[in-house]
Write a protein that holds these residues in place. Sequence first.
Motif, PDB file in Angstrom:
ATOM      1  N   ARG A   1       0.961  -1.153   0.011  1.00 22.51           N
ATOM      2  CA  ARG A   1       0.169  -0.031  -0.067  1.00 22.51           C
ATOM      3  C   ARG A   1       0.851   1.311  -0.005  1.00 22.51           C
TER       4      ARG A   1
ATOM      5  N   VAL B   1      -3.255   0.468  -3.736  1.00 23.29           N
ATOM      6  CA  VAL B   1      -2.479  -0.948  -3.094  1.00 23.29           C
ATOM      7  C   VAL B   1      -2.383  -1.888  -4.584  1.00 23.29           C
TER       8      VAL B   1
ATOM      9  N   LEU C   1      -6.733  -6.017   2.509  1.00 26.04           N
ATOM     10  CA  LEU C   1      -7.278  -4.533   2.320  1.00 26.04           C
ATOM     11  C   LEU C   1      -7.732  -4.004   3.775  1.00 26.04           C
TER      12      LEU C   1
END
Length: 368
Positions: free
Chosen positions: A187, A193, A231
């Motif tokens: 990231r 990302v 994430l």
Amino acid sequence: MIGILGGGQLGRMLALAGYPLGLSFRFLDPSPEACAGQVGALVVGDFLDEEALSRFAEGLDLITYEFENVPVEAARRLEGRLPLYPPAKALEVAQDRLREKTFFQGLGVPTPPFHPVEGPEDLEEGLKRVGLPALLKTRRGGYDGKGQALARTPKEAEKALRALGGKGLILEGFVPFDREVSLLAVRGRAGEVAFYPLVENRHRGGILRLSLAPAPGASEALQKKAEAYALRAMEALDYVGVLSLEFFQVGEELLFNEMAPRVHNSGHWTIEGAETSQFENHLRAVLGLPLGSTAPRGQSAMVNLIGEKPPFAEVLKVEGAHLHWYGKAVRPGRKVGHITLRRDGLKALEEGLARLSRLVSELPWEGV
């Protein structure tokens, strides 16, 4: 100039990835023999020594780290002076197995059952909740299979409790998994990302011996599931840099095992086996540069060299083999190098691994 806390092989490979980008590096490590000192400036000192921290930090543009047991206090001190990525909060989570499991559970990521253990009563309650067999682990420290014990009976659990100090522990249910996999995610400073393909990892004696990338047979749905879990973690931590998540795969389900807030052993294959290595992408992320493609180049295998130096010429005779030697003294149980085997197809990769298995001991290769 980039400062790296830790002077092991991960720091060494970060520097080697950064020199083509015109970067320079300084390392802080307690050991004067730290192998990263062969490729960059090395400040020798304890991570909590204020004088050593000051010498290390002088003139740096930003700081990162190459292993997760850097004292959080040292990271906090440096974070007050310079940009530090990944954030110290990620270290706090990764250094405590109970906090780590609780954090991911709070994100809705499945984990094995677990229970904190501070004494015999907690152990008894934990065995009721978690069941047997179970793993009793220290909450802090321990890696490559150290600081943990498998208990199949209550008697074995009590023995493990005494052996591990009786407190500061976590009891985890043993998972009869199909295989172990890991995901490397990255990231950037603006929140962008990228994800590498899932990797299959094979261990012997608690130490990673072999990684296969991409993980053979991994479905697109499994990849997307792992990416979604990563994430959530990166956004919750406001993470910058490469993050590794290790999972147990059970059918098409993934159970979170542990995280590493840094570049990772299971990502070494990316040097030759991906468009952009994990090391270069970590540097791109912390510097605010565009992230590179994580696409794989064919099929790769990464073979760890643990306490042995194989015949280099014989290794290099194997088509597609790339040798990485870390410049460390060979000692039993010590990671001293790795071999990446990169081929265009799985059959050719299998043939190459069969040849390497005759050169490297303890290589868990019985086919895909």
